[in-house]
Design a protein around this motif. Structure first.
Motif, PDB file in Angstrom:
ATOM      1  N   GLY A   1      53.211  34.936  40.968  1.00 29.51           N
ATOM      2  CA  GLY A   1      51.941  34.796  40.263  1.00 29.51           C
ATOM      3  C   GLY A   1      50.760  34.456  41.143  1.00 29.51           C
ATOM      4  N   GLY A   2      50.993  34.158  42.424  1.00 33.86           N
ATOM      5  CA  GLY A   2      49.883  33.851  43.315  1.00 33.86           C
ATOM      6  C   GLY A   2      48.921  35.016  43.450  1.00 33.86           C
ATOM      7  N   PRO A   3      47.609  34.749  43.565  1.00 30.32           N
ATOM      8  CA  PRO A   3      46.626  35.841  43.621  1.00 30.32           C
ATOM      9  C   PRO A   3      46.732  36.714  44.859  1.00 30.32           C
ATOM     10  N   LEU A   4      47.468  36.270  45.883  1.00 31.35           N
ATOM     11  CA  LEU A   4      47.661  37.111  47.063  1.00 31.35           C
ATOM     12  C   LEU A   4      48.933  37.944  46.959  1.00 31.35           C
ATOM     13  N   HIS A   5      49.602  37.855  45.825  1.00 25.72           N
ATOM     14  CA  HIS A   5      50.852  38.611  45.633  1.00 25.72           C
ATOM     15  C   HIS A   5      50.755  39.360  44.308  1.00 25.72           C
ATOM     16  N   GLY A   6      51.718  39.179  43.416  1.00 24.68           N
ATOM     17  CA  GLY A   6      51.702  39.914  42.151  1.00 24.68           C
ATOM     18  C   GLY A   6      50.531  39.564  41.263  1.00 24.68           C
ATOM     19  N   GLY A   7      49.969  38.359  41.450  1.00 22.06           N
ATOM     20  CA  GLY A   7      48.804  37.971  40.660  1.00 22.06           C
ATOM     21  C   GLY A   7      47.582  38.807  40.952  1.00 22.06           C
ATOM     22  N   ALA A   8      47.624  39.587  42.047  1.00 24.63           N
ATOM     23  CA  ALA A   8      46.489  40.467  42.359  1.00 24.63           C
ATOM     24  C   ALA A   8      46.267  41.501  41.264  1.00 24.63           C
ATOM     25  N   SER A   9      47.340  41.883  40.562  1.00 23.25           N
ATOM     26  CA  SER A   9      47.168  42.860  39.481  1.00 23.25           C
ATOM     27  C   SER A   9      46.366  42.261  38.336  1.00 23.25           C
ATOM     28  N   TYR A  10      46.549  40.949  38.090  1.00 26.00           N
ATOM     29  CA  TYR A  10      45.757  40.286  37.055  1.00 26.00           C
ATOM     30  C   TYR A  10      44.290  40.210  37.478  1.00 26.00           C
ATOM     31  N   GLY A  11      44.045  39.924  38.767  1.00 29.38           N
ATOM     32  CA  GLY A  11      42.680  39.924  39.275  1.00 29.38           C
ATOM     33  C   GLY A  11      42.040  41.292  39.161  1.00 29.38           C
ATOM     34  N   ALA A  12      42.800  42.346  39.491  1.00 30.38           N
ATOM     35  CA  ALA A  12      42.273  43.709  39.389  1.00 30.38           C
ATOM     36  C   ALA A  12      42.011  44.080  37.938  1.00 30.38           C
ATOM     37  N   GLU A  13      42.863  43.583  37.051  1.00 32.47           N
ATOM     38  CA  GLU A  13      42.677  43.836  35.620  1.00 32.47           C
ATOM     39  C   GLU A  13      41.361  43.234  35.119  1.00 32.47           C
ATOM     40  N   ARG A  14      41.081  42.015  35.536  1.00 29.80           N
ATOM     41  CA  ARG A  14      39.845  41.349  35.125  1.00 29.80           C
ATOM     42  C   ARG A  14      38.623  42.010  35.773  1.00 29.80           C
ATOM     43  N   LEU A  15      38.790  42.464  37.012  1.00 32.46           N
ATOM     44  CA  LEU A  15      37.708  43.166  37.705  1.00 32.46           C
ATOM     45  C   LEU A  15      37.330  44.431  36.942  1.00 32.46           C
ATOM     46  N   LEU A  16      38.337  45.201  36.565  1.00 37.82           N
ATOM     47  CA  LEU A  16      38.083  46.448  35.855  1.00 37.82           C
ATOM     48  C   LEU A  16      37.454  46.184  34.493  1.00 37.82           C
ATOM     49  N   ALA A  17      37.821  45.071  33.865  1.00 34.49           N
ATOM     50  CA  ALA A  17      37.263  44.740  32.551  1.00 34.49           C
ATOM     51  C   ALA A  17      35.771  44.443  32.622  1.00 34.49           C
TER      52      ALA A  17
END
Length: 543
Positions: free
Chosen positions: A397-413
């Motif tokens: 879940g760290g933002p430098l690992h799999g959590g990056a997909s959540y960050g990208a999801e919010r970016l796209l939103a």
């Protein structure tokens, strides 16, 4: 004329292990070329001699090197036990790929194939320029690659590319004709016995360094098949395409493994454990609760032999999916179909379900990613498979690992319309923030997994407004000469197009990577010794 020596000779001259030699290649310390057979790595004798006289490169700490037979990292993509994942994603079922990672047993692939296929020949849109051996160990960073190149097509009896959903007739694995020049990695030759295209020999699974793997052996049974409507996208090595597959009553057939199911009592306990949780809790947080309860409910969790861990893996991954709150009716019995019904309130279309299946395959493993290293350490201490997966989930879940997909999801939103992409990027650059979903520490020139997944999504939902927003973001990043997109960005586009719940990308990532963590765990169980890293002490002098 320059003298070229093989890896064993170069390693002996430098006094290092072959794994360290390839690590020097991945860091740019040494150059390497392929032999005429396309398999051997050759090194300049003069360059090796200069390095031997100079000693270890300065300012480079010794790397943790773990020998593994599971995943090798190429220039822009990983290889699962020698197989290019771009040849599998969109074609193979996730369950089958997981069995392949766990066992390396060629019988996990369906033994038969149709005699007639009506599929157009796939074209190569972006041939790979890789000159690296897929066995080169790279750094332990995680998940983006770029470039849409790949090895040759799956061949049919008619000479065209296969439109089957899984590769067939193993263990015939051969290199693409381009391999002798280093252009392509290993690929599949699904030729039938007696076919001119069939190759002989065994899998020749490579042993690579700084990677996760499992050396266990097991056999998966295939008992049924799944109908797939004609016209659903099927991915080739370079992207998605539409076509007609084997005709069975007017529909294509794809092999499906025996059902993966969790014990009903354990599943009920995992569902009950979530009743007091907030309704808007992210799926990844729920998965950690589910894993804990499933483990506590499984009396066989301490059986660490390969066959038992494989059975545990099937039960566990099925439980991780089925215990999530159901939002829609599943369109099938596969892990992908069931996961869709837990992440998306709308029913799945065949094309988008293929994209989700492809994402699961693409994310199933990635050598020694941070979560995988943690999982291997846990397994080396003989932690049970549930504890291994729980360890991986904690890191993922760290933002430098799999959590990056959540960050990208919010970016796209944040990009409601394509013209807003420039503003969104500008604001992040001004604040000095990383832009999630872009760049990768291993794949410097882009992520081929991301390219393929985006192709699958574009084919499944042409003209979708979320794809247009994503394309605008890609264009803005290119205009600024910022890093290329990675698989996290493609995953964010997939979840946006499908209308999945917030955090769905992390959940897809976690369910997929659980297969890889268990493969690595099996390897550590087999190795039988504790992974004990040492610190380089920098504190005050000891007294």
């Amino acid at each position: 004329m320059a003298e070229w020596i093989d890896a064993a000779t170069a390693s002996e001259r430098l006094g290092i292990k072959p794994a360290t030699l390839y690590a020097y290649v991945s860091r740019g310390v040494l150059q390497r070329r392929h032999g005429e057979d396309g398999r051997r790595s050759l090194f300049s004798a003069e360059e090796i001699e200069r390095l031997a006289r100079r000693g270890r490169p300065r300012n480079q700490r010794p790397e943790l090197v773990i020998e593994s037979a599971i995943t090798a990292l190429g220039v822009d993509r990983p290889y699962y036990r020698g197989l290019d994942i771009l040849s599998l994603a969109g074609l193979a079922r996730f369950e089958t790929v997981a069995e392949w990672l766990w066992t390396g047993d060629p019988t996990v692939w369906p033994p038969t194939r149709p005699t007639t296929l009506n599929a157009p020949t796939a074209s190569t849109t972006a041939p790979s320029t890789s000159t690296a051996d897929p066995g080169i160990p790279a750094g332990s960073a995680e998940d983006p690659v770029a470039s849409a190149g790949g090895p040759g097509s799956l061949r049919t009896s008619s000479g065209g590319p296969a439109d089957e959903v899984v590769p067939t007739h193993y263990p015939n694995i051969a290199r693409n004709p381009g391999a002798s020049t280093g252009d392509h990695g290993p690929t599949i030759d699904p030729g039938l016995p007696g076919d001119s295209g069939a190759s002989s020999g065994d899998l020749g699974t490579p042993v690579v360094s700084t990677s996760d793997a499992g050396k266990s052996r097991g056999t998966a049974s295939f008992t049924d098949s799944v109908d797939v409507p004609d016209g659903a996208p099927v991915a080739g090595e370079h992207g998605a395409r539409r076509g007609r597959g084997p005709e069975v009553g007017g529909r294509r057939r794809m092999a499906a493994p025996a059902a993966w199911r969790c014990e009903p009592e354990a599943l009920e306990a995992a569902v009950a454990a979530q009743r007091g949780l907030p309704a808007d809790l992210l799926p990844l947080d729920r998965l950690q609760v589910i894993t804990t309860v499933l483990g506590a409910s499984d009396s066989l969790r301490h059986q660490l032999d390969p066959a038992s861990v494989t059975e545990t893996g099937r039960r566990m991954i099925a439980g991780l999916v089925d215990a999530l709150p159901q939002l829609s009716e599943p369109s099938g019995d596969s892990i992908a179909a069931r996961l869709w019904s837990r992440l998306c309130p709308s029913p799945a279309t065949p094309a988008l379900l293929t994209a989700l299946e492809g994402a699961l395959v693409l994310l199933a493993d990635h050598e020694l990613a941070a979560s995988t290293l943690a999982a291997r350490v846990a397994a080396s201490a003989k932690a049970d498979p549930y504890a291994v997966v729980l360890t991986g989930l904690g890191v993922l879940g760290g933002p430098l690992h799999g959590g990056a997909s959540y960050g990208a999801e919010r970016l796209l939103a944040e990009i409601a319309a394509p013209h807003q992409a420039a503003r969104v990027v500008t604001e992040r650059v001004r604040r000095g923030e990383r832009i999630p979903g872009f760049g990768h520490s291993v794949y410097k020139n882009g992520d081929a997994r991301g390219a393929l997944l985006l192709d699958l999504v574009r084919t499944a939902a042409p003209g979708h407004e979320r794809i247009a927003a994503g394309d605008a973001l890609l264009a803005e990043m290119r205009r600024r000469r910022l890093p290329d997109r990675n698989v996290d960005f493609a995953l964010a586009v997939l979840t946006a197009v499908t209308g999945m719940v917030s955090g769905a990308g992390e959940a897809i990532f976690a369910v997929a990577r659980a297969a890889g963590w268990l493969a690595h765990a099996m390897e550590e169980y087999h190795r039988g010794s504790l992974l004990r890293l040492r610190a380089s002490y920098t504190g005050p002098p000891t007294k």
